[in-house]
Design an enzyme around this catalytic site. Structure first.
Site, PDB file in Angstrom:
ATOM      1  N   HIS A 148      21.152 -20.977  34.924  1.00 20.16           N
ATOM      2  CA  HIS A 148      20.630 -19.548  35.181  1.00 20.16           C
ATOM      3  C   HIS A 148      21.264 -18.516  35.461  1.00 20.16           C
ATOM      4  O   HIS A 148      20.598 -17.339  36.113  1.00 20.16           O
ATOM      5  CB  HIS A 148      19.496 -19.945  36.000  1.00 20.16           C
ATOM      6  CG  HIS A 148      18.441 -20.940  35.812  1.00 20.16           C
ATOM      7  ND1 HIS A 148      17.445 -21.442  36.686  1.00 20.16           N
ATOM      8  CD2 HIS A 148      18.176 -21.304  34.352  1.00 20.16           C
ATOM      9  CE1 HIS A 148      16.733 -22.130  35.651  1.00 20.16           C
ATOM     10  NE2 HIS A 148      17.157 -22.226  34.452  1.00 20.16           N
ATOM     11  N   ASN A 243      15.804 -35.911  46.842  1.00 25.33           N
ATOM     12  CA  ASN A 243      14.843 -35.078  47.075  1.00 25.33           C
ATOM     13  C   ASN A 243      13.711 -35.642  48.435  1.00 25.33           C
ATOM     14  O   ASN A 243      13.258 -36.590  48.075  1.00 25.33           O
ATOM     15  CB  ASN A 243      13.826 -34.440  45.962  1.00 25.33           C
ATOM     16  CG  ASN A 243      13.012 -33.395  46.133  1.00 25.33           C
ATOM     17  OD1 ASN A 243      12.536 -33.142  46.999  1.00 25.33           O
ATOM     18  ND2 ASN A 243      13.174 -32.524  44.991  1.00 25.33           N
TER      19      ASN A 243
HETATM   20  P1  OAD Z   1      12.092 -25.301  43.711  1.00 23.51           P
HETATM   21  O1  OAD Z   1      12.055 -24.376  44.895  1.00 23.51           O
HETATM   22  O2  OAD Z   1      10.979 -25.215  42.658  1.00 23.51           O
HETATM   23  O3  OAD Z   1      12.370 -26.888  44.342  1.00 23.51           O
HETATM   24  C1  OAD Z   1      12.962 -27.204  45.099  1.00 23.51           C
HETATM   25  C2  OAD Z   1      13.067 -28.529  45.494  1.00 23.51           C
HETATM   26  O4  OAD Z   1      14.131 -28.920  46.413  1.00 23.51           O
HETATM   27  C3  OAD Z   1      11.797 -29.102  45.822  1.00 23.51           C
HETATM   28  O5  OAD Z   1      11.551 -30.116  45.150  1.00 23.51           O
HETATM   29  C4  OAD Z   1      12.081 -29.460  47.317  1.00 23.51           C
HETATM   30  O6  OAD Z   1      11.191 -30.568  47.626  1.00 23.51           O
HETATM   31  C5  OAD Z   1      13.436 -29.701  47.268  1.00 23.51           C
HETATM   32  N1  OAD Z   1      14.252 -29.684  48.484  1.00 23.51           N
HETATM   33  C6  OAD Z   1      13.907 -29.047  49.733  1.00 23.51           C
HETATM   34  N2  OAD Z   1      14.718 -29.088  50.494  1.00 23.51           N
HETATM   35  C7  OAD Z   1      15.800 -30.037  50.095  1.00 23.51           C
HETATM   36  C8  OAD Z   1      17.085 -30.707  50.586  1.00 23.51           C
HETATM   37  N3  OAD Z   1      17.319 -30.049  51.733  1.00 23.51           N
HETATM   38  N4  OAD Z   1      17.557 -31.342  49.918  1.00 23.51           N
HETATM   39  C9  OAD Z   1      17.087 -31.811  48.612  1.00 23.51           C
HETATM   40  N5  OAD Z   1      16.013 -31.136  48.112  1.00 23.51           N
HETATM   41  C10 OAD Z   1      15.314 -30.263  48.679  1.00 23.51           C
HETATM   42  O7  OAD Z   1      13.450 -24.857  42.916  1.00 23.51           O
HETATM   43  P2  OAD Z   1      14.099 -25.336  41.500  1.00 23.51           P
HETATM   44  O8  OAD Z   1      13.672 -26.594  41.105  1.00 23.51           O
HETATM   45  O9  OAD Z   1      15.554 -25.258  41.684  1.00 23.51           O
HETATM   46  O10 OAD Z   1      14.376 -20.119  37.941  1.00 23.51           O
HETATM   47  O11 OAD Z   1      13.383 -24.090  40.642  1.00 23.51           O
HETATM   48  C11 OAD Z   1      13.996 -24.092  39.384  1.00 23.51           C
HETATM   49  C12 OAD Z   1      13.707 -22.639  38.815  1.00 23.51           C
HETATM   50  O12 OAD Z   1      12.789 -21.858  39.191  1.00 23.51           O
HETATM   51  C13 OAD Z   1      14.865 -21.819  39.524  1.00 23.51           C
HETATM   52  O13 OAD Z   1      16.421 -21.826  38.883  1.00 23.51           O
HETATM   53  C14 OAD Z   1      14.421 -20.426  39.374  1.00 23.51           C
HETATM   54  C15 OAD Z   1      12.660 -20.587  39.656  1.00 23.51           C
HETATM   55  O14 OAD Z   1      12.062 -19.795  39.058  1.00 23.51           O
HETATM   56  C16 OAD Z   1      14.495 -18.979  37.592  1.00 23.51           C
HETATM   57  O15 OAD Z   1      14.204 -17.934  38.098  1.00 23.51           O
HETATM   58  C17 OAD Z   1      14.722 -18.588  36.177  1.00 23.51           C
END
Ligand code: OAD
Length: 282
Positions: A148, A243
């Site tokens: 990204h 996660n």
């Molecule tokens: P999210 O905020 O959707 O998901 C974060 C995940 O991390 C959740 O499933 C949490 O349960 C988990 N989490 C939280 N704290 C944690 C920890 N300490 N260790 C491990 N896991 C943990 O973020 P992404 O999945 O990265 O894209 O989102 C994907 C994309 O959506 C991003 O890159 C961005 C966003 O819109 C764009 O902007 C194009």
């Protein structure tokens, strides 16, 4: 069986496969940076150091910031789409400037360092991240693709050329491209935009060739990144999800390690390479 024991058993089993792996691929999301103080997008609550609260112009419109993840506090349609930038370039530029300052003030955590350690210990490795915070590179990851983009880069919004240095104009608007005069924008992927082709191709290739895929800190809701673990699974790879929360991917995971990345990943490395860790401590 007590949660702790379940966790240990899962980590031990996954670690045995990791230690024997030919090719390890990893997909990370915002969760891997949560313990460094970088807000995730969709989590229930993200605490931010007060000094790094959002600029006034955003907060005046939104609820106070120490609430749900970024997308529950800010409207992605108003900040992360080409249309939003066309409508209000200053607002979008300022928001990304705030995020750039935020990540400039944090450091990689034990989870980032553990992934860099895994890369050094397996025959072949690729880390595909959805994160734009640059913390994996700071932790020493080399075989890394940023699906990204990155907050640390800026590009011309018309020609796409990367601009290394820029000066903020007095009018508060985003700086302009010296070649064509168009506004500069962050070199990140916005909704409705394609991912960088080379990065996606490398990630897809790794997904089909790996025998272990680690999926760390992602809700696995944004495509095409979220398709990578399923393609690895179809290719016969072992899927290890790290996660604290259940995700849409959990049912496909062979091992779901319900712990923060900064805890689970170092434990995985220690279990997979106990001798190496004793010697080097990481
Ligand atoms: P999210 O905020 O959707 O998901 C974060 C995940 O991390 C959740 O499933 C949490 O349960 C988990 N989490 C939280 N704290 C944690 C920890 N300490 N260790 C491990 N896991 C943990 O973020 P992404 O999945 O990265 O894209 O989102 C994907 C994309 O959506 C991003 O890159 C961005 C966003 O819109 C764009 O902007 C194009």
């Amino acid at each position: 069986m007590h949660d702790e024991t379940v966790l240990d058993a899962r980590i031990a089993a996954a670690a045995a496969r990791l230690a024997a792996a030919r090719f390890v691929a990893a997909l990370t999301g915002a969760g891997v940076s949560a313990e460094s103080g970088v807000p995730t997008f969709r989590d229930a609550r993200t605490e931010l150091p007060s000094a790094l609260r959002a600029p006034e112009l955003v907060r005046a419109r939104e609820r106070p910031i120490a609430l749900p993840g970024l997308w529950a506090t800010f409207d992605p349609r108003e900040l992360a789409t080409p249309g939003a930038f066309a409508r209000d370039p200053k607002r979008v530029w300022d928001w990304y400037a705030w995020r750039r300052e935020l990540v400039a003030n944090v450091a990689p955590n034990a989870g980032h360092h553990a992934l860099a350690a895994i890369e050094r210990r397996v025959p072949a490795f690729l880390l595909a991240t959805q994160n734009v915070d640059g913390l994996h590179a700071k932790a020493g990851s080399q075989a890394l693709v940023e699906l990204h983009g990155s907050l640390s880069r800026v590009k011309c919004s018309r020609e796409g050329t990367i601009v290394v240095t820029w000066t903020a104009p007095d009018d508060g608007l985003p700086p302009r491209c010296v070649a064509c005069g168009a506004f500069l924008r962050p070199d990140v992927v916005w909704f409705e935009e394609m991912l960088p082709e080379a990065a996606l191709a490398r990630a897809e290739d790794a997904a089909t060739r790996c025998d272990v895929m680690l999926v760390v800190g992602t809700a696995a809701e944004v495509y095409p990144a979220a398709a990578l673990p399923l393609s690895a699974k179809r290719g016969g790879a072992l899927l290890v999800e790290v996660n604290p929360n259940v995700t849409t991917l959990s049912s496909a995971a062979d091992f779901a390690v319900r712990a923060p990345a900064g805890v689970a990943l170092p434990a995985l490395v220690a279990a997979a390479w106990p001798e190496a860790v004793d010697r080097s401590g990481t």
